[in-house]
Design a protein around this motif. Sequence first.
Motif, PDB file in Angstrom:
ATOM      1  N   THR D  84       0.844  -1.193   0.000  1.00  0.00           N
ATOM      2  CA  THR D  84       0.000   0.000   0.000  1.00  0.00           C
ATOM      3  C   THR D  84       0.879   1.242   0.000  1.00  0.00           C
ATOM      4  OG1 THR D  84      -1.950  -0.948   1.048  1.00  0.00           O
ATOM      5  CG2 THR D  84      -1.515   1.378   1.503  1.00  0.00           C
ATOM      6  N   VAL D  86       0.458   5.129   0.662  1.00  0.00           N
ATOM      7  CA  VAL D  86      -0.490   6.132   1.148  1.00  0.00           C
ATOM      8  C   VAL D  86      -0.130   7.475   0.521  1.00  0.00           C
ATOM      9  CG1 VAL D  86      -1.331   7.357   3.191  1.00  0.00           C
ATOM     10  CG2 VAL D  86      -0.885   4.891   3.308  1.00  0.00           C
ATOM     11  N   PRO D 206      -5.496   9.988   6.422  1.00  0.00           N
ATOM     12  CA  PRO D 206      -4.306   9.171   6.674  1.00  0.00           C
ATOM     13  C   PRO D 206      -4.023   9.089   8.172  1.00  0.00           C
ATOM     14  CG  PRO D 206      -3.902  10.663   4.848  1.00  0.00           C
ATOM     15  CD  PRO D 206      -5.245  11.046   5.431  1.00  0.00           C
ATOM     16  N   ASN D 234      -5.828   4.156   4.481  1.00  0.00           N
ATOM     17  CA  ASN D 234      -4.623   4.992   4.564  1.00  0.00           C
ATOM     18  C   ASN D 234      -3.949   4.872   5.918  1.00  0.00           C
ATOM     19  OD1 ASN D 234      -4.935   6.198   1.925  1.00  0.00           O
ATOM     20  ND2 ASN D 234      -6.743   7.220   2.798  1.00  0.00           N
TER      21      ASN D 234
END
Lengths: 348, 348, 348, 348
Positions: D84, D86, D206, D234
């Motif tokens: 992932t 972010v 986030p 996130n």
Amino acid sequence: MVITMKPGATEEQIQAVCSTIEEYGLDTLLMPGSVMAIGIPSAIPADVREPLAQKLQILPGVSQVTHVSRSYKLASREFHPASTVVNVRGVHIGGTDFVVMAGPCSIEGYEQLSEAAKEVRAAGALVLRGGAFKPRTSPYSFQGLAVEGLKIMRQVADEVGILTVSEVMSPDLVETVAEYVDILQIGARSMQNLPLLIEAGKSGKPVLLKRGPAATIDEFLLAAEYILSNGNSNVMLCERGLVSFDRSYTRNLLDLAAVQVLKDHSHLPVIVDPSHGVGVAKYIPAMSCAALVAGADGLLIEVHPDPRRAMSDAAQTLDTKTFAELMESLRRLGPFSKRSICEQAIAV
Amino acid sequence: MVITMKPGATEEQIQAVCSTIEEYGLDTLLMPGSVMAIGIPSAIPADVREPLAQKLQILPGVSQVTHVSRSYKLASREFHPASTVVNVRGVHIGGTDFVVMAGPCSIEGYEQLSEAAKEVRAAGALVLRGGAFKPRTSPYSFQGLAVEGLKIMRQVADEVGILTVSEVMSPDLVETVAEYVDILQIGARSMQNLPLLIEAGKSGKPVLLKRGPAATIDEFLLAAEYILSNGNSNVMLCERGLVSFDRSYTRNLLDLAAVQVLKDHSHLPVIVDPSHGVGVAKYIPAMSCAALVAGADGLLIEVHPDPRRAMSDAAQTLDTKTFAELMESLRRLGPFSKRSICEQAIAV
Amino acid sequence: MVITMKPGATEEQIQAVCSTIEEYGLDTLLMPGSVMAIGIPSAIPADVREPLAQKLQILPGVSQVTHVSRSYKLASREFHPASTVVNVRGVHIGGTDFVVMAGPCSIEGYEQLSEAAKEVRAAGALVLRGGAFKPRTSPYSFQGLAVEGLKIMRQVADEVGILTVSEVMSPDLVETVAEYVDILQIGARSMQNLPLLIEAGKSGKPVLLKRGPAATIDEFLLAAEYILSNGNSNVMLCERGLVSFDRSYTRNLLDLAAVQVLKDHSHLPVIVDPSHGVGVAKYIPAMSCAALVAGADGLLIEVHPDPRRAMSDAAQTLDTKTFAELMESLRRLGPFSKRSICEQAIAV
Amino acid sequence: MVITMKPGATEEQIQAVCSTIEEYGLDTLLMPGSVMAIGIPSAIPADVREPLAQKLQILPGVSQVTHVSRSYKLASREFHPASTVVNVRGVHIGGTDFVVMAGPCSIEGYEQLSEAAKEVRAAGALVLRGGAFKPRTSPYSFQGLAVEGLKIMRQVADEVGILTVSEVMSPDLVETVAEYVDILQIGARSMQNLPLLIEAGKSGKPVLLKRGPAATIDEFLLAAEYILSNGNSNVMLCERGLVSFDRSYTRNLLDLAAVQVLKDHSHLPVIVDPSHGVGVAKYIPAMSCAALVAGADGLLIEVHPDPRRAMSDAAQTLDTKTFAELMESLRRLGPFSKRSICEQAIAV
């Protein structure tokens, strides 16, 4: 040492504390304030420190006894500012060289050890590791080839031109192991095996002392102090992972900050063993590089020509190809830490 | 043992796992499901367990290797349901008697030990403790009277009519210590001193094995297994406190629940040492009583005629008066746990 | 506070330390000796203690900064010698009564809670426990009935004549939970949830504060200090087991010596939760009795009419029959510790 | 899940285990062998896993219940192989960029924060850290400027062109903090503050989730799972040191191997906080470099224009000059780990 009294401590109680201290020939300094504190301004002899503290703790009116100096002396950088460089037959550990020790967990036989030695030497290791006396948690595990293994190791090392390190587990075997190997390893489980530390001290041989899995920095340096105070200044400290509350993913908890702490408070060289430190082969290259960057003077790594055939520690053992790649990485990384990966020839 | 494969593991990877297992002469059982798991239905020989697990962990496609059985056998209650009662010259430890071992940390001389022995015997202790070889963290601390101390202990014990327990730190001293004392103590720092465990096993003498400060229950019982598998079934387990993240108030973290765990999973007697377990004299009586209620078979307690004069461990040492009061408490509490405080005479 | 300088610290460095201290309006006391130490004889204001220590640590020439007094005040027995007895609607916790709180892990519905309440009340519990807001490690576990559960609990408690304790996890829910229950529980995971501690302090409600699984005694008492310093003196401390390096046999490591330490250094009542402390139902009765003997003021125990049907914590939950037998044991054991198992009626 | 029966378990006991499993609609697979084991071949729904295990543990004849799969799903790389990345307003964390977050422990005022922001931005940091709500262990320590601090931070960040991260301690403040900052920080003490995790999940912002000082990898990833399962992908993981048995030299025990473990088992980015991880300013540059080499995606570092004036955490705070030198080191080291120190402009 500072002794803090409880609020409301009496004159008599304060006097009793002072008398106890003075019986040891030490001065006292009263520090009146919100509570009374009593300081000992002179240096406390090393053999008095602990029994005096114990006795003071039980006196009426005493709240706390606080040490304000460290308990180790010979291992301390305070009294020995220059870094110790251990010279093992011309290889210098603790200076600008970065020295890698590698080889199998157990010495399994001539073929295996010879192949391992050639490959780790070719890749750049200067010291061959390998266990002859194996300290296994279970009595049902392989216990090693004993002296037969040491003889194989000596022969292989001489043929290949490489130094050797192997564990000694018992004080009565120090002399025997010292005859065959270049560096005596004292294992994590033996860090406080005091008769063993004393013998290793008397032997004068270079010693690689592993930190116990639950040893504090102070306990670790006091174990080194046993060797140093028996006349042997060739001591290398080895961080190899601590006991942890989480054993699901790694075998131990590698304490890389200990490298900084040990180099700061002691003058002795510091080696990192990432193999036992994490216990998972695929994490070892990254942690080896991190150890170099964290300030270590060298590494101790388990490498086997064919880990799938290793009689012990297979899961944390690098194959020789991965090890050679790791040595390449260390070579590139060395200058960053002002280190060079030592590559010199070993005189046989 | 159960091996779980990663999602998407291939047929070939599964086959490689099965082959590795079958090379050891073991059967496999496929457990298809959301992910493939592979079980080993037969008993795995003790010496195969660990190397096999290590090898399987590094095979491609393997997610996890899980042990589903314990690694100790001789120490396990599963294979030895009846509780072991260790008979030390007529004193039975591990049955309905509750046996208290008490005395100074260090043997300091005849006068001190004789006074201590008389007082703890009069209060109800059946075993005199006292260190002749002292494992001190610092090389600058008092190291004990060695064999001279053991001779004093033997003389005192015979005069007073009390059994003795003292620590042996080195395999080459097992025979010597065994000659003088009734119970060999293996200290917490030596719990994984394997040559020492093996010698203690061969000696056949009753052994009090202390748990290492960072030893798991499995590691503790495997250390006992070393003694048992060398032919000595007279093993007593001793919980003495674990390493902790909080050392401000107590020396160690006493694990009283371990008494329940050990009595549940092993048939061996369990002794509690609250002196090292907490390290603070004033907390020891309450923790001693709690140990009895928690199911312990006995206690090991530091007692000194004058703790303020003790050469070591003063802060965690009871004076003889407090000890006598504690024995009174234990006597009152005994029936609650269906225990009697053993008071028999010792044949000299 | 005592600041120890390094060997060879200069006059200027010593002066810089003194100046830094004096900027806070504090006096200094020089302690010349083998190394120079600098003491602060006056009481250091609580809000200065930590930032001052931090600043001194980084000054050149400073070797160590040592606190010689504890950081908590309101929770300390030094400044409040008499034990606090918390009065919860006529039930007194912290005096000679021993108070048992029991009930299911989760409130599952009226039938379950009502049956549990009747049985634990009949057996001698005075407080009903039960979770309405459940702090589960996994988001996929049952999260509790929330306010609906609290309403059920209130109704059941009024019908049965029993006090209640239930966890509050969030500061904005303190008022709501306080409306329904008699004792607010702050869970181990929330021990340092400071907004929650502050709200619980402002509420004035009796609070059962659980020790975090890795909280030192100092951190635990400082968490209590947050509640006390917000005007609420009705705080009970609860030991419920610590994180450990060995999770094979028990869920946590119950620290029974903490009962002695907390009663010694603080005036607040101490409750033991053996259910979470060990996490294995069969060990709970013995550990409950050991807690009483170790000096606890009460217990918090998970009990369910049918643990095999419990929606959570089944493995550590006692059935009502075993619980009743345990209460019998506690009744017999009480006098030994000069405690009586409180049996009074609760006014509805 | 594999359930191992005790030796001698009866047919009835085995049947009871199977019935309990089948009540949840799951299949069973018998694995007869030296002892009987029972496997569950199908996937176990996440909400069944724990209660089922708890219930099975207390059935007669059951020896052990073993999980063979991990308890987290959304955080696991097994089900989400790609890393992932972010995206925080155009800055990408978790890819090839290495992102440094730096700034003071506490926001003390406009002047201090503005100076800090300019200097860390000039040195190469892309995110400004600074606490407005401070979680202090002692109620007597500075508690932060609260919303006023966040406003200052927003203004400074917009003036300087830098992203921001700041801690939110309470679920009811998530919305407020999210309004002012770019990344929500969830502190180590709040890692299992479940209402907070859920709100942070719902916010979609986030999140930098710090590992609790005694949290296992599984507990850490389950905490992330709370955020992920509430719809917020996130999430960045932050290792910041663990509780340790040795607090004499460092504040916490930095677990750099956790970087390797987390990157291996999860797809989420991993940030290292060496400031709290070691707590001693002079060790932080080396540990920062080691973190990069160990595979981290970024750093979170405490930097203050004048640490001697910092209102909190002075001892672990870098001055801006040392920080700038550290950034230089990271730039030189980046290519070694195939990372570039991200230097892009931030759109205001």
